[in-house]
Design a protein around this motif. Sequence first.
Motif, PDB file in Angstrom:
ATOM      1  N   MET A  92       0.830  -1.205   0.000  1.00  0.00           N
ATOM      2  CA  MET A  92       0.000   0.000   0.000  1.00  0.00           C
ATOM      3  C   MET A  92       0.863   1.253   0.000  1.00  0.00           C
ATOM      4  SD  MET A  92      -2.767  -1.500   2.713  1.00  0.00           S
ATOM      5  CE  MET A  92      -3.737  -0.010   2.969  1.00  0.00           C
ATOM      6  N   ARG A  93       1.924   1.234   0.798  1.00  0.00           N
ATOM      7  CA  ARG A  93       2.817   2.391   0.835  1.00  0.00           C
ATOM      8  C   ARG A  93       3.543   2.558  -0.499  1.00  0.00           C
ATOM      9  NH1 ARG A  93       2.686   3.885   6.038  1.00  0.00           N
ATOM     10  NH2 ARG A  93       2.327   2.272   7.599  1.00  0.00           N
ATOM     11  N   LYS A  94       3.923   1.437  -1.091  1.00  0.00           N
ATOM     12  CA  LYS A  94       4.602   1.479  -2.386  1.00  0.00           C
ATOM     13  C   LYS A  94       3.701   2.087  -3.453  1.00  0.00           C
ATOM     14  CE  LYS A  94       7.316  -1.522  -5.440  1.00  0.00           C
ATOM     15  NZ  LYS A  94       7.784  -2.926  -5.652  1.00  0.00           N
ATOM     16  N   LEU A  95       2.416   1.706  -3.436  1.00  0.00           N
ATOM     17  CA  LEU A  95       1.480   2.244  -4.414  1.00  0.00           C
ATOM     18  C   LEU A  95       1.238   3.733  -4.185  1.00  0.00           C
ATOM     19  CD1 LEU A  95      -0.386   1.818  -6.797  1.00  0.00           C
ATOM     20  CD2 LEU A  95      -2.168   1.071  -5.206  1.00  0.00           C
ATOM     21  N   ALA A  96       1.137   4.152  -2.925  1.00  0.00           N
ATOM     22  CA  ALA A  96       0.945   5.576  -2.635  1.00  0.00           C
ATOM     23  C   ALA A  96       2.127   6.401  -3.150  1.00  0.00           C
ATOM     24  CB  ALA A  96       0.763   5.782  -1.135  1.00  0.00           C
ATOM     25  N   ASN A  97       3.332   5.905  -2.937  1.00  0.00           N
ATOM     26  CA  ASN A  97       4.520   6.624  -3.413  1.00  0.00           C
ATOM     27  C   ASN A  97       4.579   6.655  -4.937  1.00  0.00           C
ATOM     28  OD1 ASN A  97       5.420   7.144  -0.806  1.00  0.00           O
ATOM     29  ND2 ASN A  97       6.637   5.276  -0.694  1.00  0.00           N
ATOM     30  N   LYS A 159      -7.263   8.569   5.027  1.00  0.00           N
ATOM     31  CA  LYS A 159      -6.239   8.517   6.075  1.00  0.00           C
ATOM     32  C   LYS A 159      -5.290   7.341   5.893  1.00  0.00           C
ATOM     33  CE  LYS A 159      -9.465  10.481   9.468  1.00  0.00           C
ATOM     34  NZ  LYS A 159     -10.217  10.211  10.723  1.00  0.00           N
ATOM     35  N   ILE A 160      -5.579   6.487   4.921  1.00  0.00           N
ATOM     36  CA  ILE A 160      -4.801   5.272   4.698  1.00  0.00           C
ATOM     37  C   ILE A 160      -4.115   5.364   3.336  1.00  0.00           C
ATOM     38  CG2 ILE A 160      -4.906   2.767   4.510  1.00  0.00           C
ATOM     39  CD1 ILE A 160      -7.517   2.933   6.149  1.00  0.00           C
ATOM     40  N   PRO A 161      -2.806   5.216   3.256  1.00  0.00           N
ATOM     41  CA  PRO A 161      -2.126   5.316   1.960  1.00  0.00           C
ATOM     42  C   PRO A 161      -2.315   4.073   1.101  1.00  0.00           C
ATOM     43  CG  PRO A 161      -0.548   4.746   3.674  1.00  0.00           C
ATOM     44  CD  PRO A 161      -1.862   4.989   4.372  1.00  0.00           C
ATOM     45  N   GLY A 162      -2.343   4.280  -0.218  1.00  0.00           N
ATOM     46  CA  GLY A 162      -2.303   3.167  -1.150  1.00  0.00           C
ATOM     47  C   GLY A 162      -3.602   2.461  -1.423  1.00  0.00           C
ATOM     48  N   THR A 185      -3.215   9.105  -0.508  1.00  0.00           N
ATOM     49  CA  THR A 185      -1.857   9.373  -0.034  1.00  0.00           C
ATOM     50  C   THR A 185      -1.711   9.094   1.453  1.00  0.00           C
ATOM     51  OG1 THR A 185      -2.331  11.698   0.460  1.00  0.00           O
ATOM     52  CG2 THR A 185      -1.589  11.179  -1.777  1.00  0.00           C
ATOM     53  N   GLY A 186      -2.826   9.055   2.183  1.00  0.00           N
ATOM     54  CA  GLY A 186      -2.779   8.772   3.610  1.00  0.00           C
ATOM     55  C   GLY A 186      -2.745   9.992   4.500  1.00  0.00           C
ATOM     56  N   ASP A 187      -2.849  11.196   3.918  1.00  0.00           N
ATOM     57  CA  ASP A 187      -2.781  12.403   4.751  1.00  0.00           C
ATOM     58  C   ASP A 187      -4.155  12.872   5.236  1.00  0.00           C
ATOM     59  OD1 ASP A 187      -3.939  13.499   2.491  1.00  0.00           O
ATOM     60  OD2 ASP A 187      -2.321  14.912   2.065  1.00  0.00           O
ATOM     61  N   GLY A 188      -5.201  12.131   4.865  1.00  0.00           N
ATOM     62  CA  GLY A 188      -6.542  12.482   5.303  1.00  0.00           C
ATOM     63  C   GLY A 188      -7.264  13.465   4.406  1.00  0.00           C
ATOM     64  N   ARG A 189      -6.603  13.938   3.362  1.00  0.00           N
ATOM     65  CA  ARG A 189      -7.209  14.960   2.496  1.00  0.00           C
ATOM     66  C   ARG A 189      -7.047  14.663   1.012  1.00  0.00           C
ATOM     67  NH1 ARG A 189      -3.846  17.271   5.842  1.00  0.00           N
ATOM     68  NH2 ARG A 189      -2.407  17.794   4.152  1.00  0.00           N
ATOM     69  N   SER A 190      -5.829  14.354   0.602  1.00  0.00           N
ATOM     70  CA  SER A 190      -5.516  14.352  -0.826  1.00  0.00           C
ATOM     71  C   SER A 190      -5.499  12.951  -1.432  1.00  0.00           C
ATOM     72  CB  SER A 190      -4.157  15.033  -1.064  1.00  0.00           C
ATOM     73  OG  SER A 190      -3.123  14.310  -0.436  1.00  0.00           O
ATOM     74  N   SER A 191      -5.600  12.935  -2.751  1.00  0.00           N
ATOM     75  CA  SER A 191      -5.432  11.714  -3.529  1.00  0.00           C
ATOM     76  C   SER A 191      -4.701  12.075  -4.807  1.00  0.00           C
ATOM     77  CB  SER A 191      -6.786  11.060  -3.839  1.00  0.00           C
ATOM     78  OG  SER A 191      -7.585  11.927  -4.635  1.00  0.00           O
ATOM     79  N   VAL A 192      -4.188  11.069  -5.496  1.00  0.00           N
ATOM     80  CA  VAL A 192      -3.352  11.318  -6.676  1.00  0.00           C
ATOM     81  C   VAL A 192      -3.810  10.452  -7.838  1.00  0.00           C
ATOM     82  CG1 VAL A 192      -1.321  12.087  -5.401  1.00  0.00           C
ATOM     83  CG2 VAL A 192      -1.640   9.654  -5.787  1.00  0.00           C
TER      84      VAL A 192
END
Length: 216
Positions: A92-97, A159-162, A185-192
């Motif tokens: 999940m972290r790898k996908l968020a990055n 709130k959860i990345p990936g 992205t896991g920051d509670g606000r944004s997505s990519v």
Amino acid sequence: MSNYRIRPGDTLSALAGRFNTSVSALARANNIANPNLIIAGKNLRIPGRTDSFEPAKGGGTRGGGSTGGTKGGGKVEGGAGAGAPGGATPAMRKLANAGRAAAMGMGGYNSQGLCATGVSRAIQNAFGFKVWGNGNQIDNNLPRDKFKQVNMPLSEALKIPGLVLTWEKTSSRLGSIYGHTAITTGDGRSSVSDFIERNTLGAGGRSGLKIFMPTM
């Protein structure tokens, strides 16, 4: 049976290794339906232990718990999204990055109308395979042996990345036809996707949300 207060970045598999138990035993003792998602701040019951593992203010543990790494090869992941209310897996972290990198390489903070391209590029860069389709098709094309659908509010998903988000429709002309997709992205606000959307929660006019989690 003892209690442990879940910290940001903890995973059930890491805690199982740390306390010499199994993921299934922890999930069963705590009625956890999805072992890949645990909530920071909640108390976790540890079967077969009688000491306390609530984290001390200094970041360690008190009672009989260990203070450093984990037992049995487990690892508590840090990095992006460590403040999320759930133990995000390395995948999940790898996908968020990969999602953030794809967005910065395409539109930056400005949409290019190529959300599915951005998400597909991130999945390919993270995991080595491509997922085809537009914003409201990509959910059907995610391989089910590598992704599974999860049910939660958008506010919690952010709130959860990936996590992969898909909407059937948005308020724009093209969005009403092709939908939208993005990665949290896991920051509670944004997505990519093809760009970084600073306030996904505030984006109105979207319907048909589905959320998918990598299981690799």
